[in-house]
Design an enzyme around this catalytic site. Structure first.
Site, PDB file in Angstrom:
ATOM      1  N   SER A  91       0.801  -1.197   0.388  1.00  0.00           N
ATOM      2  CA  SER A  91       0.191   0.017  -0.325  1.00  0.00           C
ATOM      3  C   SER A  91       1.015   1.261   0.137  1.00  0.00           C
ATOM      4  O   SER A  91       1.863   1.235   0.286  1.00  0.00           O
ATOM      5  CB  SER A  91      -1.098  -0.069   1.157  1.00  0.00           C
ATOM      6  OG  SER A  91      -1.796  -1.014   0.774  1.00  0.00           O
ATOM      7  N   HIS A 122      -7.246  -0.277   6.308  1.00  0.00           N
ATOM      8  CA  HIS A 122      -6.585  -1.289   6.423  1.00  0.00           C
ATOM      9  C   HIS A 122      -7.002  -1.965   7.950  1.00  0.00           C
ATOM     10  O   HIS A 122      -7.107  -3.251   8.496  1.00  0.00           O
ATOM     11  CB  HIS A 122      -5.509  -1.613   5.607  1.00  0.00           C
ATOM     12  CG  HIS A 122      -5.368  -1.399   4.608  1.00  0.00           C
ATOM     13  ND1 HIS A 122      -6.181  -2.403   3.361  1.00  0.00           N
ATOM     14  CD2 HIS A 122      -4.386  -0.679   3.530  1.00  0.00           C
ATOM     15  CE1 HIS A 122      -5.885  -2.540   2.147  1.00  0.00           C
ATOM     16  NE2 HIS A 122      -4.985  -1.143   2.365  1.00  0.00           N
TER      17      HIS A 122
END
Length: 444
Positions: free
Chosen positions: A297, A368
């Protein structure tokens, strides 16, 4: 009857709903049409007026658009005097009739207006576009936030998980869908059709999207997945043109390396958590060798935070100048010589730095971690694109979805914003908290 065939036919029927038809106007203004639509009891007339409202809205000038949103906000708001009277009546006598009246009075008329407009075939996508235009007006017109609350309330119902259709995107998917995947990619730009093909055609690459039956040709969100051996440390290796293609059975790790929300008008309506869970389930059923699920990410808020941090440290002026140059040019320069220092700063930022609400500063981290992931590792030189350098000095992070602990991690994050991280990341953050640029400082 073949159940799968029945389900396919049902979805096909939904996906074949006609697009919004344009109708000739009858001379009334858009606000007059809104008042008439609210008052109408004729389905046919309401259908025509809903079409006219959407057609008129698409043609509004910027000034007229502001006036329209002002009309929705002020003229179609709650009648507070009526609400107060009905609240008093319900307090005195809690009959079903008083309760129904109270509920009706507590709802702004604009909610019912939007529902009636949405009955027009093809209107759902047009209302999503309407909200995207509303969002652009909020900074200069904060009162419009009241209207936006109603959009969010309705979209939260219309786009809940029960209505979403997961579809895998293949190289053989319709060209108009593939074109939108290229256009909507928000993390790692897709350069051309060959680049897209490398992401969706090989056996070790996947792309999954959510669609809504009312918007069958427009993905709501999509995720790109790489099947690999081990946890990757750079997006360059994932996107390389001449990489070796891996058979899925040889992979042990699924990497979510790009998640893109496609509709600006659906901001705040969450799909990502559901999509990730759906993809995990599908991959577990399809590829038995996959045991690890991680992301690779971006860290979009890192450079901005680091610039503020270095500005408070006079002894770090050279590093601050190098960072400013990287943000301006998209090239690492001398920062490339400090990968471990950058990793330490990023670890500190991800697991310790919080906003006023107590949530992590970084938006991707919030997403997340709230889904039940943990911060697994931080990598320098992981995204050397211009955008990757400008937003995070080329750093990327793995968030690990440990299927045995997702529920526990999510619950703790929801309760008190606990950030779970690996021992290595904790060690990096501790080092950054006591050292900066090789010198011991108060702020690290």
């Amino acid at each position: 009857m073949n159940r799968s065939g029945f389900f396919y036919d049902l979805l096909s029927t939904l996906f074949e709903r006609p697009n919004l038809a344009r109708v000739k106007g009858d001379g009334r203004s858009i606000t007059e049409l809104c008042e008439a639509l609210i008052a109408s009891s004729s389905e046919g007339a309401a259908h025509n007026m809903g079409q006219q409202i959407l057609s008129r809205f698409s043609e509004l000038t910027p000034e007229a658009e502001v006036a329209f949103f002002d009309y929705l906000t002020e003229q179609m708001d709650i009648d507070t005097e009526k609400l107060q009277a009905l609240t008093t009546a319900y307090q005195a006598d809690r009959t079903p009739e008083n309760f129904a009246g109270l509920l009706e009075a507590a709802e702004p008329k604009r909610q019912e207006l939007l529902r009636r407009i949405n009955r027009v075939p093809g209107a759902t996508g047009e209302l999503v576009k309407m909200r995207s235009r509303l969002l652009k007006r909020l900074r200069d017109n904060p009162s419009f936030g009241r209207t936006d609350v109603d959009f969010q309330h309705l979209f939260g119902s219309w786009f809940n998980r029960g209505f979403l259709v997961p579809r895998r995107i293949h190289w053989q998917s319709p060209a108009n869908i593939l074109e939108k995947i290229i256009r909507y990619e928000a993390v790692h730009a897709i350069d051309d059709w060959d680049d897209l093909r490398r992401r969706v055609e090989p056996a070790d690459r996947r792309c999954y999207a959510f669609f809504h039956p009312a918007m069958p040709d427009d993905p709501l969100i999509f995720v790109e997945v790489a099947l690999v051996k081990g946890v990757p440390n750079s997006v360059q290796s994932i996107l390389a043109e001449n990489r070796e293609i891996l058979s899925p059975e040889s992979a042990d790790t699924a990497v979510f390396y790009s998640i893109s929300n496609c509709q600006a008008g659906l901001r705040g309506v969450s799909f990502g958590n559901s999509l990730i869970k759906q993809v995990v389930e599908d991959l577990q059923a399809e590829v038995k060798s996959i045991t690890t699920f991680v992301t690779l990410s971006p860290i979009p808020g890192f450079n901005s935070w680091l610039q503020r941090r270095l500005a408070e440290q006079p002894e770090a002026s050279e590093t601050a100048e190098a960072l400013d140059l990287a943000v301006e040019t998209g090239e690492l320069g001398t920062l490339e010589e400090q990968p471990q220092w950058l990793r330490r700063q990023a670890a500190l930022y991800l697991i310790e730095e919080k906003g006023r609400s107590g949530m992590p500063l970084d938006p991707v981290a919030r997403f997340h971690l709230n889904n039940g992931a943990m911060v697994h590792d931080v990598h320098a030189g992981a995204d050397l694109s211009v955008n990757g350098v400008r937003q995070s000095c080329g750093l990327m992070v793995n968030y690990l979805y440990d299927l045995r602990k997702i529920a526990q991690f999510h619950e703790k994050f929801a309760e008190d914003h606990t950030v779970f991280a690996s021992r290595e990341v904790r060690t990096l953050a501790d080092a950054a908290a006591t050292h900066s640029n090789g010198r011991k400082t108060k702020n690290g």
